[in-house]
Scaffold this motif. Sequence first.
Motif, PDB file in Angstrom:
ATOM      1  N   THR A 100       0.737  -1.416   0.091  1.00 37.56           N
ATOM      2  CA  THR A 100      -0.207   0.095   0.066  1.00 37.56           C
ATOM      3  C   THR A 100       0.289   1.251   0.062  1.00 37.56           C
ATOM      4  O   THR A 100       0.818   1.794   1.002  1.00 37.56           O
ATOM      5  CB  THR A 100      -1.030   0.335   1.482  1.00 37.56           C
ATOM      6  N   SER A 101       1.803   1.213  -0.995  1.00 40.75           N
ATOM      7  CA  SER A 101       2.820   2.406  -1.104  1.00 40.75           C
ATOM      8  C   SER A 101       1.951   4.057  -1.412  1.00 40.75           C
ATOM      9  O   SER A 101       3.036   4.595  -0.702  1.00 40.75           O
ATOM     10  CB  SER A 101       3.352   2.072  -2.467  1.00 40.75           C
ATOM     11  N   THR A 102       0.949   4.381  -1.381  1.00 38.00           N
ATOM     12  CA  THR A 102      -0.084   5.565  -1.614  1.00 38.00           C
ATOM     13  C   THR A 102      -0.638   5.813  -0.820  1.00 38.00           C
ATOM     14  O   THR A 102      -1.463   6.405  -0.172  1.00 38.00           O
ATOM     15  CB  THR A 102      -0.588   5.386  -2.728  1.00 38.00           C
ATOM     16  N   THR A 103      -0.430   5.174   0.201  1.00 36.80           N
ATOM     17  CA  THR A 103      -1.555   5.216   1.411  1.00 36.80           C
ATOM     18  C   THR A 103      -0.801   5.437   2.609  1.00 36.80           C
ATOM     19  O   THR A 103       0.541   5.246   2.924  1.00 36.80           O
ATOM     20  CB  THR A 103      -2.352   4.127   2.047  1.00 36.80           C
ATOM     21  N   SER A 104      -1.224   6.191   3.934  1.00 36.41           N
ATOM     22  CA  SER A 104      -0.538   6.641   4.783  1.00 36.41           C
ATOM     23  C   SER A 104      -0.615   5.772   6.110  1.00 36.41           C
ATOM     24  O   SER A 104      -1.647   4.698   6.095  1.00 36.41           O
ATOM     25  CB  SER A 104      -1.948   7.813   5.766  1.00 36.41           C
ATOM     26  N   PRO A 105       0.197   5.736   6.152  1.00 35.73           N
ATOM     27  CA  PRO A 105       0.202   4.481   7.356  1.00 35.73           C
ATOM     28  C   PRO A 105      -0.548   4.003   8.504  1.00 35.73           C
ATOM     29  O   PRO A 105      -1.395   3.309   8.467  1.00 35.73           O
ATOM     30  CB  PRO A 105       2.023   4.844   7.821  1.00 35.73           C
ATOM     31  N   LYS A 106      -0.884   5.791   9.630  1.00 37.30           N
ATOM     32  CA  LYS A 106      -1.319   5.675  10.217  1.00 37.30           C
ATOM     33  C   LYS A 106      -3.053   5.413  10.035  1.00 37.30           C
ATOM     34  O   LYS A 106      -4.296   4.651  10.061  1.00 37.30           O
ATOM     35  CB  LYS A 106      -2.075   7.150  10.604  1.00 37.30           C
ATOM     36  N   LEU A 107      -3.908   5.445   8.172  1.00 38.45           N
ATOM     37  CA  LEU A 107      -4.415   4.610   8.570  1.00 38.45           C
ATOM     38  C   LEU A 107      -5.567   3.151   7.395  1.00 38.45           C
ATOM     39  O   LEU A 107      -5.916   3.078   7.501  1.00 38.45           O
ATOM     40  CB  LEU A 107      -5.203   6.008   6.751  1.00 38.45           C
ATOM     41  N   LEU A 108      -3.980   3.139   7.264  1.00 42.90           N
ATOM     42  CA  LEU A 108      -3.516   1.247   6.817  1.00 42.90           C
ATOM     43  C   LEU A 108      -3.923   0.465   8.589  1.00 42.90           C
ATOM     44  O   LEU A 108      -5.019  -0.422   8.265  1.00 42.90           O
ATOM     45  CB  LEU A 108      -2.513   0.872   7.132  1.00 42.90           C
ATOM     46  N   ARG A 109      -4.168   1.087   9.900  1.00 43.21           N
ATOM     47  CA  ARG A 109      -4.277   0.197  10.727  1.00 43.21           C
ATOM     48  C   ARG A 109      -5.692   0.954  11.104  1.00 43.21           C
ATOM     49  O   ARG A 109      -6.039  -0.113  11.158  1.00 43.21           O
ATOM     50  CB  ARG A 109      -3.254   1.120  12.643  1.00 43.21           C
ATOM     51  N   LEU A 110      -6.079   2.188  10.841  1.00 42.68           N
ATOM     52  CA  LEU A 110      -7.544   2.219  11.004  1.00 42.68           C
ATOM     53  C   LEU A 110      -8.801   1.168   9.738  1.00 42.68           C
ATOM     54  O   LEU A 110      -9.254   1.080  10.189  1.00 42.68           O
ATOM     55  CB  LEU A 110      -8.154   3.799  10.122  1.00 42.68           C
ATOM     56  N   PHE A 111      -8.340   0.925   8.575  1.00 42.77           N
ATOM     57  CA  PHE A 111      -9.104   0.037   7.496  1.00 42.77           C
ATOM     58  C   PHE A 111      -8.948  -1.077   8.257  1.00 42.77           C
ATOM     59  O   PHE A 111      -9.626  -1.917   8.014  1.00 42.77           O
ATOM     60  CB  PHE A 111      -7.525  -0.068   6.717  1.00 42.77           C
ATOM     61  N   ALA A 112      -7.551  -1.038   8.820  1.00 43.37           N
ATOM     62  CA  ALA A 112      -7.622  -3.451   9.626  1.00 43.37           C
ATOM     63  C   ALA A 112      -8.955  -2.814  10.988  1.00 43.37           C
ATOM     64  O   ALA A 112      -9.072  -4.446  11.352  1.00 43.37           O
ATOM     65  CB  ALA A 112      -6.762  -3.497  10.627  1.00 43.37           C
ATOM     66  N   LEU A 113      -8.679  -2.385  11.650  1.00 50.89           N
ATOM     67  CA  LEU A 113     -10.598  -1.767  12.696  1.00 50.89           C
ATOM     68  C   LEU A 113     -11.675  -2.264  11.681  1.00 50.89           C
ATOM     69  O   LEU A 113     -12.171  -2.497  11.863  1.00 50.89           O
ATOM     70  CB  LEU A 113     -10.140  -0.600  13.432  1.00 50.89           C
ATOM     71  N   TYR A 114     -12.004  -0.453  10.379  1.00 54.76           N
ATOM     72  CA  TYR A 114     -13.234  -1.274  10.197  1.00 54.76           C
ATOM     73  C   TYR A 114     -13.567  -3.012   9.877  1.00 54.76           C
ATOM     74  O   TYR A 114     -14.283  -3.333   9.433  1.00 54.76           O
ATOM     75  CB  TYR A 114     -13.177  -0.291   8.619  1.00 54.76           C
ATOM     76  N   GLU A 115     -12.245  -3.214   9.129  1.00 55.02           N
ATOM     77  CA  GLU A 115     -12.286  -5.067   7.966  1.00 55.02           C
ATOM     78  C   GLU A 115     -12.808  -5.709   9.580  1.00 55.02           C
ATOM     79  O   GLU A 115     -13.517  -6.260   9.143  1.00 55.02           O
ATOM     80  CB  GLU A 115     -11.216  -5.037   7.696  1.00 55.02           C
ATOM     81  N   ASN A 116     -11.866  -5.815  10.796  1.00 57.84           N
ATOM     82  CA  ASN A 116     -12.807  -6.437  11.861  1.00 57.84           C
ATOM     83  C   ASN A 116     -14.068  -6.251  12.471  1.00 57.84           C
ATOM     84  O   ASN A 116     -15.038  -6.557  12.535  1.00 57.84           O
ATOM     85  CB  ASN A 116     -12.136  -6.053  13.503  1.00 57.84           C
ATOM     86  N   LEU A 117     -15.455  -4.870  12.086  1.00 59.19           N
ATOM     87  CA  LEU A 117     -16.576  -4.449  12.252  1.00 59.19           C
ATOM     88  C   LEU A 117     -17.584  -5.547  11.540  1.00 59.19           C
ATOM     89  O   LEU A 117     -17.835  -6.036  11.103  1.00 59.19           O
ATOM     90  CB  LEU A 117     -16.948  -2.780  11.754  1.00 59.19           C
ATOM     91  N   THR A 118     -16.391  -5.188  10.082  1.00 55.23           N
ATOM     92  CA  THR A 118     -17.813  -6.143   8.995  1.00 55.23           C
ATOM     93  C   THR A 118     -17.364  -7.678   8.652  1.00 55.23           C
ATOM     94  O   THR A 118     -17.759  -8.187   7.790  1.00 55.23           O
ATOM     95  CB  THR A 118     -17.135  -5.421   7.149  1.00 55.23           C
ATOM     96  N   ARG A 119     -15.527  -7.748   8.845  1.00 57.69           N
ATOM     97  CA  ARG A 119     -15.955  -9.305   9.181  1.00 57.69           C
ATOM     98  C   ARG A 119     -15.629 -10.191  10.038  1.00 57.69           C
ATOM     99  O   ARG A 119     -15.840 -11.697  10.184  1.00 57.69           O
ATOM    100  CB  ARG A 119     -14.394  -9.745   8.164  1.00 57.69           C
ATOM    101  N   PHE A 120     -15.759  -9.573  11.266  1.00 60.23           N
ATOM    102  CA  PHE A 120     -16.125 -10.462  12.237  1.00 60.23           C
ATOM    103  C   PHE A 120     -17.079 -10.180  13.353  1.00 60.23           C
ATOM    104  O   PHE A 120     -17.735 -10.614  13.761  1.00 60.23           O
ATOM    105  CB  PHE A 120     -14.392 -10.170  13.837  1.00 60.23           C
ATOM    106  N   VAL A 121     -17.346  -8.457  13.624  1.00 60.59           N
ATOM    107  CA  VAL A 121     -18.334  -8.268  15.305  1.00 60.59           C
ATOM    108  C   VAL A 121     -19.502  -8.490  14.245  1.00 60.59           C
ATOM    109  O   VAL A 121     -20.692  -9.143  14.808  1.00 60.59           O
ATOM    110  CB  VAL A 121     -17.766  -7.066  15.226  1.00 60.59           C
TER     111      VAL A 121
END
Length: 490
Positions: free
Chosen positions: A156-177
Motif C-alpha cells: 500500500t505504497s500510496t496510503t498513509s500508514p496511520k490510515l492502514l491501521r484504521l482500515f484494519a479496525l473497519y475490517e474487524n467490524l465487517t468481517r468479525f463483529v
Amino acid sequence: MSTAGPAHRVQSAVVEYGFPQGHLGHLTSEEEEAFKNFKALCLEKGYYSPGEEGDYGTHDDATLLRFLRARRFVVPDAFKQFQETEDWRKANELDKLYETIDLEHYEETRRLYPQWTGRRDRRGIPVYVFEVKHLNSKTMSAYEKSAQKTHSKASTSTTSPKLLRLFALYENLTRFVMPLCTALTDRENRNTPITQSNNIVDISGVGLKQFWNLRGHMQDASTLATAHYPETLDRIFIIGAPAFFPTVWGWIKKWFDPITTSKIFILSSHDMKKTLESFIDPANIPIKYGGQLQFEFGDHPMWDPEINRVTKWEEGREAFPEGPMFWADVDKGKPVDGSLGATTEKLKAIAVGSTEGGKERREDVCVLTRTLPSRPATAASKSDGKLNSHAVEPELVSAAVAVESRPELLDAPMEEENSESEKAEVQEGNLVPASRPEPTTFHTASEGLPKAVEGLDLNEKVNGEALGEPHATKTANLLDQKLPVGEGAK
C-alpha cells in the motif's frame, strides 16, 4: 411520478433507513427492483459474481445493500461507489492487510479508536465506546511515529500508514463483529443481517484546542467510512459535551458528510441515561454512563453471554483472543464478507495477524452455529412511524442534524431508457438524478479556522459551568455571543 420510495422523500438517513428499514427482508417493491438491477449491473461490469447454488458469491446481499442505501437506491450512483471501493480494496490489498497486520500494532490502534464493548443494543446492533480525551497531542504524535513502522504483507505504497491501521479496525467490524451479531438471534428481526454499529462518543474533558488539533484525524476517519464502509453507522450518541460545544458544533459538523451528521445525537447529562436505556438494555451500558456493564475504555470486550449458546470452542479456549479475526464457512472454508452468507449454517472463527518477527498467525477459535432460514423474507414492511422499530420520545434526543429533504429526486426505474429529461441523463439504463444532499459549505480540515474563530485562544477550557448559563470562556462567547450554552443540548 411516484413518491413512495425513499429516494423521493429523504428527511433523515436515520429515519428512512434505520434498521430494519432498507435492510434485507424489509425492502419496498421499488427497493427490491433497484437491488435486482444493482446486482445485474455489478455482474455485467465484472465486480460481482453470484456464485454457484448454495454459495453467496463474491459478496453477500447485506454488503451490497449497504451501498444502495448509502446512495438512496439510485443504481448508477451506488455502482460508482461500489466500483471505487472494490478498486480501492484491491489497490490496498485490504484482505492481506487485515490478515497479516502485526498484532502489537493492531492492539495499539484498537486502544485509541472506538472499541466494541462486546454487547449489543436492543435490536442486536453492536455498541462501541469512544473516549476522545485520550487522543491528546502527545498520544497522537507517538502513534503517528509508530504507524510509520506498521507491518503487514500488503503493498500500500500510496496510503498513509496511520490510515492502514484504521482500515484494519473497519475490517474487524465487517468481517468479525457484524457476522457474530447476525448469528445471535435473541432479537427482533432475527432474519435480518446486522450491518451497522452504534457508538457512544464521550467528549468530556476535551478542550477547544484539542478539538481543533484533531480536525484532520476526525475528517480522515469520516471520509474513509463514508467512501468505503458506507452504512456501517446506525447512530452516534455524543455525551459529556463541554459548555462551548453547541457553539463549535456549527463548524465542526462541516468537516463531515451530511449523512454522517444526520446520525449524530448530542445528549445532555440529564438525558443521557434515559436516552441510552431507550436503545440499550442497562446490562449492556457501561457503568460510567449509567448502566451495569463493567467495561471501561481500553478494556477488551465483555463478551455477550448469548455467544456461548451458539458456539463450540476449540480445545483449550473459552473466549476470543486479541487481534484480528474473521469467519469462514466450515464446509467451504471461504471467508464471510460483511455478514452471514445466505446458506451458511456453521462458521469458524479464525484468528489471524502476525507476531513478532513476521510469523503469521492462523488459529481456529470456535465454530458458531446459526439457525436462520436460508434467506430473509423479501416482502416489504411498512413503517409504523417509529424510529428503527422502537418508539423514541422527541425530548430524549437533544440534537439531531437531519439530512435535507430531497423531493425532487426522480422515480427512475431501469426500464426508462428512452427518457428525454433535460436535467437528467440515462446512464446504465437509469435516469440519473442528484442522489444525495450536499452541505451548503463543506470545510476541509486543512483549510484552517473559519473566520468566526480566527485568532482565538484555543487553550481555553470550560471549568464545570452549568448548562444554560453564559459561556464559560471568552473563546466560546466570541464564537457566538448570543447562543446560551444549553441551546441544542437540553
